[in-house]
Design an enzyme around this catalytic site. Sequence first.
Site, PDB file in Angstrom:
ATOM      1  N   LYS A 131      70.384  82.142  35.612  1.00 41.25           N
ATOM      2  CA  LYS A 131      70.780  81.098  34.752  1.00 41.25           C
ATOM      3  C   LYS A 131      72.289  80.741  34.771  1.00 41.25           C
ATOM      4  O   LYS A 131      73.316  81.810  35.053  1.00 41.25           O
ATOM      5  CB  LYS A 131      70.664  81.502  33.192  1.00 41.25           C
ATOM      6  CG  LYS A 131      69.195  81.602  32.814  1.00 41.25           C
ATOM      7  CD  LYS A 131      68.576  80.110  33.042  1.00 41.25           C
ATOM      8  CE  LYS A 131      68.765  79.184  31.789  1.00 41.25           C
ATOM      9  NZ  LYS A 131      68.293  79.676  30.620  1.00 41.25           N
ATOM     10  N   GLU A 136      76.467  71.427  25.939  1.00 49.50           N
ATOM     11  CA  GLU A 136      75.664  71.441  24.412  1.00 49.50           C
ATOM     12  C   GLU A 136      76.424  71.621  23.158  1.00 49.50           C
ATOM     13  O   GLU A 136      76.192  70.998  22.045  1.00 49.50           O
ATOM     14  CB  GLU A 136      74.682  72.740  24.732  1.00 49.50           C
ATOM     15  CG  GLU A 136      73.759  72.408  25.753  1.00 49.50           C
ATOM     16  CD  GLU A 136      73.040  73.742  26.210  1.00 49.50           C
ATOM     17  OE1 GLU A 136      72.350  74.269  25.320  1.00 49.50           O
ATOM     18  OE2 GLU A 136      73.265  74.414  27.327  1.00 49.50           O
TER      19      GLU A 136
END
Length: 477
Positions: free
Chosen positions: A293, A300
């Site tokens: 990841k 965000e």
Amino acid sequence: MAESDKDLEGNDALWGGRFEEHPDEATQRFGASLPVDRRMWKQDIKASQAHARMLGAQGVLDGADVDAIVAGLDAVGETIAAGTFAWNIDDEDIHMSVESQLTRDIGEAGGRLHTGRSRNDQVATDTRLYMKDRTIDLVAGVIGLQGALMNVADAHFGVVMPGYTHMQRAQPVLFSHHMMAYFWMLSRDFKRLVAAYDAADASPLGSAALAGTTYPLDRQASAADMGFSGVIANSMDAVSDRDFLLDLDYACSVCMIHLSRMCEELILWSTGEFGFITLSDAYSTGSSIMPQKKNPDFAELVRGKTGRVVGDLVQLLMTMKSLPLAYNKDMQEDKEGVFDAVDTLEACLACVSGMVSTMRVNADRMRAAAEGGFMAATDLADYLVGKGIPFRKAHEIVGELVLACEKQGRTLQSLTAAELAAHCPEFGSDATNAVDIDKIVARRTTEGGTGHEAVKAQMEQGRSALAGEAAWLSSKE
Ligand code: ARG
């Protein structure tokens, strides 16, 4: 001294004379704003010095007192800056902290400073001064991000990407055009911030508690000393107006909305599915469990913080709603939210600037997506219109062609001139020009459109807007 009065020794509240009982400690802490407003210490000192100088010039204070006050306030400022100031919650707020320390330091002259003023005009003055400073910081942040967007638009000029409506591929656009759309949003944010700055730029000092005072104050002089453009016309309005904070909260909220929209796209574009950009490692995080990841955490977070800033605006609107004139303690709740709004926006602007400046632009992925979505359909229909076919009919012919391509897994760009002619005899040998992605873009020559020349002109316009903004900023710094 009466026996009961002895109890008052040690009650050093500035209004101690009127009171017979000690304040309840927990409640005093509840009423204190010092933890929030002490960040305005520089402005508080500046305003007090201006007030003292003005009182001196008007003959209310003598020169020796003014000198002692001004120097004493400088000394208080030095200890605060050095981190050695003894903050004491009993002081309630920054105004009392500074004044009581001054009086401890210089004695009686310190007690003369509060002549002809009230904390009501003090807090309004300090907050206006503070917000003028912070608005300048925010403008610098906005200009920084606009510069970053302009650089990216410049560096990747000519890169074609899909433009979307309804999140469906609509027509190809220049990546620079897309970046410039955000640039202009920020240009409007600049204007909103300047409007908030202008709203803050008038002095309430000399309004005293609400009605003005009997001392011969020169409000214009203290206003000029503090760098305000003028004074507020009505003393009651001066101590109870918080519109300038609402304006700033609103400017911050709209700017955060813009950042959240931009971040949403950065998040989307950095997915494996899009792959239009790759965020720099410096602006990404990993996962503690999934080794593969790379998360756009900071984009965000900016998106997430937008809710907080909009909340700050709504909070202040609600705090001010229905407040009678003039000052009410409710208004002490004005600062925490707007401090949060400016701090948050400043941090978000810096973060997004860094993110935009360091991201990798994957031109191949953008082009592939631009060729994959049948976005040439409008231009192909326009081509047939050029051959005399009514637009409705042309729309239908191209619609059928798209359907056929979709069934065969082909793009419009892969069709040969012969294949096009087979579908509709009006397609000549030049019909492949109609589906060429770069040519489709270049044909959008309208002012403000995505054609190369139009975007170049737009960027030129952007550069001069940016120069104007920078000139405003340097006139204030
Ligand atoms: N700490 C107060 C505020 O932030 C200052 C003004 C207080 N005035 C008063 N009369 N209680 O609003």
